[in-house]
Design a protein around this motif. Sequence first.
Motif, PDB file in Angstrom:
ATOM      1  N   ALA A   1      36.037  37.771  39.027  1.00 38.99           N
ATOM      2  CA  ALA A   1      37.442  37.597  39.385  1.00 38.99           C
ATOM      3  C   ALA A   1      37.928  36.206  39.020  1.00 38.99           C
TER       4      ALA A   1
ATOM      5  N   GLY B   1      43.103  38.447  40.590  1.00 35.26           N
ATOM      6  CA  GLY B   1      43.575  38.177  41.950  1.00 35.26           C
ATOM      7  C   GLY B   1      43.262  39.317  42.897  1.00 35.26           C
TER       8      GLY B   1
ATOM      9  N   LEU C   1      40.782  35.210  36.292  1.00 34.51           N
ATOM     10  CA  LEU C   1      41.926  34.354  36.633  1.00 34.51           C
ATOM     11  C   LEU C   1      42.070  33.184  35.658  1.00 34.51           C
TER      12      LEU C   1
ATOM     13  N   MET D   1      45.392  37.998  35.181  1.00 36.67           N
ATOM     14  CA  MET D   1      45.503  37.280  36.453  1.00 36.67           C
ATOM     15  C   MET D   1      45.700  38.229  37.626  1.00 36.67           C
ATOM     16  N   VAL D   2      46.457  39.287  37.439  1.00 38.13           N
ATOM     17  CA  VAL D   2      46.664  40.257  38.527  1.00 38.13           C
ATOM     18  C   VAL D   2      45.349  40.959  38.859  1.00 38.13           C
TER      19      VAL D   2
ATOM     20  N   LEU E   1      39.549  39.244  43.560  1.00 40.37           N
ATOM     21  CA  LEU E   1      39.203  38.128  44.448  1.00 40.37           C
ATOM     22  C   LEU E   1      39.610  38.427  45.885  1.00 40.37           C
ATOM     23  N   ALA E   2      40.762  39.016  46.074  1.00 42.88           N
ATOM     24  CA  ALA E   2      41.205  39.383  47.426  1.00 42.88           C
ATOM     25  C   ALA E   2      40.287  40.438  48.032  1.00 42.88           C
TER      26      ALA E   2
END
Length: 138
Positions: A79, A128, A83, A124-125, A131-132
Amino acid sequence: MFVRHLPATAAAALLGIVGLATPAAAHVLVQPVGAYTLTSGRLWTVVAALLGLPGVVVGGLALARSAGRIGAGTGRKGAIVALVAGLACAVIGGLVVAAADGGPGTGYGIVGGYVDLAIGLIAMVLGGLALARSRRTA
């Protein structure tokens, strides 16, 4: 006395060279660019795409890993890689778009810059989201 006049002479020579080179550079800029000519703008868009596309793939794999579909890890490293790669792709694409003086087909790479902005945003989405999810499951 020669030493005092050296900076002024050098500046005058530089201005003379630049003054003579400016019409030639303007003539070169007006020339049409072929469809397969690799200009600097097109080169930077290719570099950005080579950063962004693996970012999208790694982001997708990290998202699948964080959801528990593949592997046993959380996908946190993937992730972060997605990013960073997406950010680099979007920044380079944005710089190419900002520096372009012409529209599509002029050789400035503006179409590739817009594509790089989209690819960078997607990477990036995905990064993200992965990662979340990795924070939520850990």
